[in-house]
Structures are given as C-alpha cells and as structure tokens.
Scaffold this motif. Structure first.
Motif, short mmCIF file in Angstrom:
data_model
loop_
_atom_site.label_atom_id
_atom_site.label_comp_id
_atom_site.label_asym_id
_atom_site.label_seq_id
_atom_site.Cartn_x
_atom_site.Cartn_y
_atom_site.Cartn_z
N SER A 30 43.32 47.48 37.58
CA SER A 30 44.07 46.25 37.82
C SER A 30 45.53 46.35 37.40
N THR B 94 36.14 47.34 44.82
CA THR B 94 36.21 47.35 43.36
C THR B 94 37.10 48.44 42.80
N SER C 96 40.92 44.47 47.91
CA SER C 96 40.72 43.03 47.73
C SER C 96 39.27 42.63 47.94
N ARG C 97 38.97 41.41 47.49
CA ARG C 97 37.65 40.84 47.76
C ARG C 97 37.44 40.57 49.25
N ALA D 86 33.34 43.21 48.74
CA ALA D 86 34.58 43.25 47.96
C ALA D 86 34.84 44.66 47.44
N THR E 249 43.26 40.06 44.96
CA THR E 249 43.46 41.52 44.96
C THR E 249 42.80 42.08 43.72
N THR E 250 41.83 42.96 43.88
CA THR E 250 40.97 43.39 42.77
C THR E 250 41.40 44.69 42.12
N CYS E 251 42.06 45.57 42.85
CA CYS E 251 42.37 46.88 42.29
C CYS E 251 43.61 47.46 42.97
N GLY F 122 44.75 41.10 40.44
CA GLY F 122 43.70 40.30 39.83
C GLY F 122 44.13 38.87 39.55
#
Length: 847
Positions: A626, A739, A697-698, A737, A667-669, A640
């Motif tokens: 992140s 990760t 992103s998810r 999603a 946005t996850t990573c 995140g």
C-alpha cells in the motif's frame, strides 16, 4: 494504407485478448489444445524467455528424409569453394586490417545537414528514404526505409514475393524510443545496421551498398539522438564491459552476451546468432559437483582440440593445405556457429521448427541426426571429425527448447527410440528446469571465472586470427572470416551465389574485438552473496529503535522499508516516514588509541509525518503493497484511501503533491520500478530516467502509469505534477479484487494476484495478458508477489496462510510450500535470486 494495416492488426490482437486466456469471451478449457511459439520480447540481457500462443500452428505430417540414416558423426565437411590464387592472396591477419572508416564521408555529411534542415519544417514529412531489406528471424522483407522527424517506418514492397502471404506490411518505431544504432555486417559485408530501442526491441536492416548503410545508420541515430555504435564505439564499450566483469560487477552470462553484441552477433540473423561455450563435460553422472574442476571442459582449447587423437588429423589437414594455391590452410571444415546449428538445437520451438523443416526440403531431418540427447551431442562434438559446434545462449537461461511442447512427430531412431523431449543428463533428475539451473550455475562458477578469458581469446580476441590462432589450432575455413573475399568484385554469378550460400549456411566468425590477451577475472569479494553462500551466517547485527514522537508502540510498527544506495526509507503504521543512512560495521579508534568495533547502525536524515491511512490490523505483507518510495527517497506513493486515490507526497517537505485515481473502487496495492535506457552491461542503463507505477484495485483492474524525468531533473516545486492525470493503460483479466502487484522493466512484465488466488502476468508495454499462472490453494490469498529478473521467475507469498509458490514466466509451477501454522509478516529474495528470507510473526527469520 499504414493506418489500415495498424488498425487490422490491433483489431486482431483485441479479439485474441477477448477470446484468449482470462479473456472476457474465453471458452471453457480454452488452453486444452493451445500451441506455443517463441515470443520475440527480450529482457535487458537479450534473453527471449517467454512463449506466446501460436494461432497459426500447423501440425506437420510425419514425413522425414528417406534413405539410410546417417549418424551425427558421419556428417561431412562443407564443400570448398575454390578461387584461383586465393591460397596465396589471402592471409589470416588481425581483424584490424579490415577496420571500417567509421566517419561519414564529406559528401554524406553535407547531405545529412541538408536533410536536417528540411526536417525542421515538417514533422510528418519523410526526410530520408532508401531501399532496404528488413531482416527478421523468419524472413527477409524487401521495401523502403523512411525516416521522418518523429519515426522510422519500414514499408514492405507489396509486389515482391517476400511480402506475399503476410498481412503486416508496415513497421514503425518512434524516434524517442531508439537508444542505439549499431553498424552491422550482413553476409560478411558491411551493409547493415541494427536499431535498439528502450523497451528492449530491435530491428535489423540490410542495404545494397556499404555507403548507403552507413549513411542510413547515421541519419537514424542523428534524428533519434541515439548513440551510433560504430566499430570504434563497440571496442570502447567492450573494454568497459570487460572491466565490469573483471571486477565482479557483471555476470558471466551478461558479459558473454555483451561481447556477442559488440562482435556483430544478432538474434535476427541465424547465421550470426550469439555463441556461448560448452562449459561442462560431464553429462552421464547421476550427480554433479560444480566445485570439482574435473566436470568442466578445458576452456583453453577450441572444441576441435578437446580430443587429442582427433586434433592430429586436423593438424595434418592444415599442413597439407599450406602449399595449395587456391585454398588457404585451415584446421576445421565446419564452424562452431551457423544457422543449421541454431536450428538443430531449437528444433522443438516455433518458429525454428518451420525454419528447420525448410532447410531440409519441408520435412524433418533423419531421426538419428536430430537433437535427441545432451550427452550424445557433446560426445559427437568431441569425437566427430566434422562437428565442432559450441552452444547457444538458451542453454543457460531457457528450458522451453528442451521439451516437445507442440507434440511434433520427430520420428524413430535406429535403436527404436522415439524422438520426443531432449534426453537430459541423469544429474538433472528428469527436470528441464533443474538442467537449466545447473548449466547457469556452472557458467557463473569460480572455475569458469578463472578460465573464461582463454575462451574469449579464441572467439573474440587475439587468438581468433594470425599466428596465435595457428598455434592454438583455431583456424577455420577462410570464407567464414570477414574480409576473405569481396563478393561485389566477383563477376561470375555462379561463384558469387556459391560463396553467399556458404556464408549463410556454414558459419561466420565474429568480428575481432580484442587485440591483446584477455585478463583474468578478479576473485569475488568476501561479502558477495554471503547469505546464499553461508545461510548460517545470518544473525542479528543491531536493533535500531524508531523515534517514539509520543506514538504508542503499535503505531511505531514498521510497515514498509526500501533500500537504495546506502540509505533506507522506513514507513511506520503511525504515518512516520524517515530516511536513514546505513552505517556499515567497521573499526574506529577512540581516546588512547583503543579500537572499537562498530555494528550496523542507522543514522536518521529526514523524518516526516504524512497523512497516510494504514490499517495496522491487516496482513503485514499487505502494508508493503500500500506504500512505496520512489526517486531515491524523494517521493512516497500511497494507496488504500477511501476516495479511491493514489496520493503522492514530497518526503522532505512532508506535503502532499498530487492525488489521482483511475479506478472505480478502492486502490488496494501498488508497485513501481525504475526504468533504465539500455542493456544490463551498459553502466548508463542504471541511470534512472523513468519510473513505471502500477496500481491494483478492488474493481479487478490494473492501471499502469509512467513517471518521466522532467527537464532539469527531479527537483519539485509547488504545484509539480509527478504523474499524468490518466494512466498509460488499464489491464483486465481478474474476476475478484486485486491484492498484490509487482512490475519489472527488465522483463517488461506486471505480475498480480487477486482474492480468489488468480495470478496473472501482463506485458507492461501494451497491457496484453502474457500468461495465467497456477492459482494459489483455496483459502490462500496472495498478499505479496515478486518478479525475479535474473532467473525470469515469479514468487508469490500468502502471508496469513504461510504459503509460498515459485513459477516461471511460461506458467510452470516449480515449487510450492504451505504451512498454515507458520504465518509470516515479511519476505524477500536475495540479490542473486537463490534464496528466500521469511520473517515470521514469532520474531525469527527462515532462509
């Protein structure tokens, strides 16, 4: 017309993406009958490791050459082309006698100035155009090379046979992407040049005359602002690469590939394919000890001299030709590198399969003459009077050419065995990946480091020609050497065609690079790859506490650390970002001359508290996905956030610089990598001028961004926009999603994982799906993923589940580990890519 050609190809590519692996219209079991061919994509070491779908695969009929089978040892020498008086006229002098005039002639320089003036007035106008041939692996296309102010375009001649049955008739390269232009030989004549681009693609052009080739190369290099690599520039670059290798700053593989490039070898012309040495001679034992010198081939001798009894016959042949008026004396009638040799090794891999069949009259050669066994092939090279071939680079990085992936019907040998996959040495334990790993380790071994200079002298150095070549029994047929004969001066068409055929099919000696004996490599430093050599030596050196700043212990937890140069950027759960200088252990002298040993230490340089949002209850491996630090500690990027954005901070000033978003959900990573502009053996390639940023992103998509070096450097003022508002491209393929994500510019790959365990590789240049990897076990959510550029591998970690998996870029799973009770918070791969370090929640580290 060019736009229509490009549109048709883009439409075809889009349909294949939609219907292919992980595509929106993909059918069930769409890869059940998939066939594969070599992808022309190269990495920074000029390796072609990737395969791609072969949509035009042809199942060849089981037809082979008739007649009695001939074993490898029965293959005859080439048929000599005799030129009256050549035995007395041609002398195998040093390659310096054939040095080109690298400077453009006065008349061409004047023409170049006029072309530049014309180019200033019209960006799209063609300012230079000349007939040329585009030389590719599978065909030579006649057409025109056009240069404008913004691109180099090759247009195929539609009326010529080379363009028939092929849809693609236009090739375009942006001038901004061209970084080097190399003067090249084509059929031993200085009539070609090769373009190298920043994305590791290249193109090879041949011309009618040397004058045209030299001017065209200069014109392209000048228009693109690229480096012109003439013979003098190549010699200087080779000296720099030699020093890097001697000082253990460059791997043996990269060094040999660099020498091949500087000697005029290319992947576009099979008759000038890169050449690598046989390193091992033990291919029959059950086990192999790479520390034992007896398992290695004698690198002081050419392959033809490895067998003393056979060498006597070669020496007798040389002496018998000393008085021949028409044929200069030689030891070997065959060569160590030629197009048939390349096709012999790569027979099982398209498009080489098609080329090998074309060489044999559109059928496979006799089964007993095909590449069947590594041990048998090496034995033939040592014992046969007509087989002195060396190896190709693929033996040291690829395993795909060893397996019959496409199910080719290659025939039955005289002993009744069916030709299928290549028979590997017993020490490979039946694994082609293990065979490639051992071969690569042998190439990088201490024995090779201590003796490779002898082999370099034979192939690229002072023992390639002249008295040194005679002394070391290293003289080949004269038509394999540059400058042996000027084809343009021959009036007899039959004789000219015979010589060209011989040059194309029976080998070309590389250009001579070094005039003096090559120096020995220096021994490695004691601290080099210490974790891999001595895993038990890993121990806690020092503990550095972060500043409390009134924060609770939970908020001081380190969630991300990035090392660059001698500094470390540290991000904590409490939004603290600090840049620390690493102090290495040493000895200091205090009062009274008493010495004190110092341990590793971190000296704070910059500390800032930024408006980050980090969930400290989440998987610790997810923390590292992140946030990330770029531009040597100047910029921090974080994701995140509730507004779906990626935020960019100036670490030194502790302020937010930019906030952008390309996704429809959180946005996850994110991942990033610095992009150099050249090859791994070029010191300038480590000078970062661009950064690739990838976010996941998810919403199941990936976004690829480019951070380009602004004029004046990376200095930031208020209002500076580091990234453009829109990403370069959006990538699809996941159903859940995302990760974790990783990107590597050397491999031109983006790797990503999603909640359902899906692992996908995308091409970072065009966003196409390269391959879907084996999914993680049920319940194992990928939390981190890494791309290893040296070994072309992908490592996926599921921290909570305690799972690890290793894959190659073509989808094979090499190793898996699952220990649900051994959850871990951090993992990394050693610099030599041989070991993984895992940080467990109980506080210890496993290698």
């Amino acid at each position: 017309e060019e736009r229509c050609d490009v549109l048709a190809r883009r439409w075809s590519a889009m349909l294949r993406d939609l219907q292919g692996e992980r595509g929106a219209w993909a059918a069930e079991n769409c890869d059940a009958k998939a066939h594969w061919k070599l992808d022309k994509s190269e990495d920074s070491s000029m390796r072609r490791s990737r395969l791609k779908r072969d949509y035009k695969f042809v199942q060849y009929e089981d037809n082979q050459k008739g007649g009695e089978s001939t074993l490898q040892s029965d293959v005859q020498d080439i048929q000599a082309v005799r030129l009256v008086g050549m035995g007395q006229k041609w002398k195998m002098n040093s390659d310096s006698d054939y040095v080109d005039v690298d400077d453009v002639a006065d008349e061409l320089a004047e023409k170049l100035a006029v072309d530049k003036e014309n180019a200033m007035h019209n960006r799209s106008k063609v300012v230079f155009s000349t007939p040329a041939s585009l030389v590719t692996l599978t065909r030579t296309v006649l057409g025109k090379l056009n240069v404008s102010r913004d691109a180099v375009v090759f247009a195929a001649d539609r009326t010529h046979e080379s363009a028939k049955d092929h849809r693609k008739r236009f090739w375009r390269w942006s001038l901004s992407e061209i970084v080097e232009v190399h003067h090249m030989r084509y059929r031993l004549q200085h009539k070609a040049f090769e373009m190298h681009c920043a994305d590791h693609t290249s193109a090879f052009f041949a011309f009618d005359t040397k004058k045209t080739a030299r001017y065209a190369a200069t014109r392209v290099a000048s228009s693109a602002g690229a480096t012109l690599m003439n013979r003098r520039a190549k010699a200087e670059a080779a000296e720099r690469a030699k020093e890097l290798w001697r000082r253990q700053k460059l791997s043996t593989f990269d060094y040999l590939m660099a020498l091949n490039v500087f000697a005029g070898r290319t992947l576009h012309d099979l008759s000038q394919y890169p050449v690598f040495p046989w390193v091992l001679k033990e291919y029959e034992a059950e086990t192999i000890d790479l520390a034992d010198p007896s398992v290695y081939r004698d690198l002081r001798k050419p392959v033809g001299a490895l067998n003393e009894e056979r060498l006597k016959n070669f020496v007798d042949r040389y002496k018998s030709l000393l008085d021949d008026p028409d044929t200069p004396p030689f030891h070997y009638g065959s060569h160590y590198s030629s197009s048939p040799i390349v096709l012999f090794f790569l027979l099982r891999l398209e498009p080489y399969t098609k080329l090998a069949r074309a060489l044999q009259g559109d059928r496979f050669d006799r089964a007993d003459r095909l590449f069947h066994s590594v041990a048998e092939t090496f034995k033939a090279c040592v014992e046969s009077s007509a087989d002195v071939k060396e190896l190709i680079p693929e033996f040291y990085y690829s395993s795909e050419f060893l397996t019959n992936t496409n199910g080719l019907k290659l025939g039955v040998r005289q002993d009744g065995s069916t030709i299928d996959d290549v028979v590997l040495p017993p020490w490979a334990k039946g694994s082609r990946h293990e065979f490639t790993r051992v071969m690569r380790e042998s190439l990088e071994s201490d024995y090779v480091s201590e003796n490779l200079h002898h082999w370099v002298d034979l192939i690229f150095g002072h023992a390639q020609r002249g008295a040194a070549a005679v002394e070391r029994c290293n003289v080949f047929y004269y038509l394999t050497y540059e400058g042996a004969v000027d084809i343009d001066t021959l009036e007899d068409d039959d004789q000219r065609n015979a010589i060209e055929t011989q040059i194309i099919n029976f080998g070309q000696t590389p250009a001579q690079i070094f005039r003096r004996a090559h120096p020995v490599r220096l021994p490695p430093q004691a601290t080099e790859h210490v974790v891999s050599i001595f895993p038990e030596s890993l121990k806690l050196a020092t503990v550095v506490s972060s500043e409390s700043n009134g924060l609770p212990m939970r908020a001081r937890a380190v969630v991300h650390a990035t090392a660059y140069d001698s500094r470390i950027a540290v991000v904590t759960a409490g939004r603290m970002v600090s840049i620390q200088r690493l102090q290495r252990p040493g000895t200091t002298f205090g009062l009274g001359g008493v010495d004190h040993s110092t341990a590793y230490a971190l000296e704070p340089e910059t500390t800032s508290r930024l408006m980050l949002e980090i969930d400290v209850d989440a998987d610790s491996l997810a923390h590292s996905q992140s946030v990330n630090v770029a531009l040597k500690g100047k910029v921090l990027l974080s994701v995140g956030h509730w507004d779906r954005s990626m935020r960019i901070f100036d670490i030194e000033e502790g302020r937010e610089m930019q906030r952008i978003s390309a996704h429809r959900d959180v946005t996850t990573c994110l991942a990033l990598c610095e992009l150099g502009s050249s090859r791994s053996w070029d010191e300038s390639s480590h000078q970062m001028d661009q950064v690739i940023v990838v976010t996941g992103s998810r919403d199941t998509t990936l976004a690829i961004w480019e951070m380009v070096l602004p004029q004046g450097g990376w200095g930031f003022s208020k209002g500076t926009k580091v990234l453009s508002a829109e990403p370069k491209m959006i990538c699809f393929g996941h159903d859940e999603a995302i990760t974790c994500v990783a990107v590597n510019s050397s491999l031109n790959l983006v790797a990503s994982g999603s909640i359902d365990g899906t692992l996908i590789l995308h091409d970072s240049r065009d966003g196409h799906i390269v391959r879907a990897l084996e999914s993680t076990p049920p319940g194992c959510i990928p939390s981190s993923i890494e791309l290893l550029p040296k070994s072309s591998l992908v490592v996926c970690a599921c921290g909570v589940a305690g799972a690890l998996s290793v894959h190659d870029v073509n989808g094979a799973t090499l190793a898996k580990s699952l220990s649900r009770h051994e959850a871990f918070d951090a993992f990394c791969v050693t610099r030599d890519e041989r070991h993984i370090l895992i940080g467990h929640r109980r506080g210890d580290i496993t290698v």
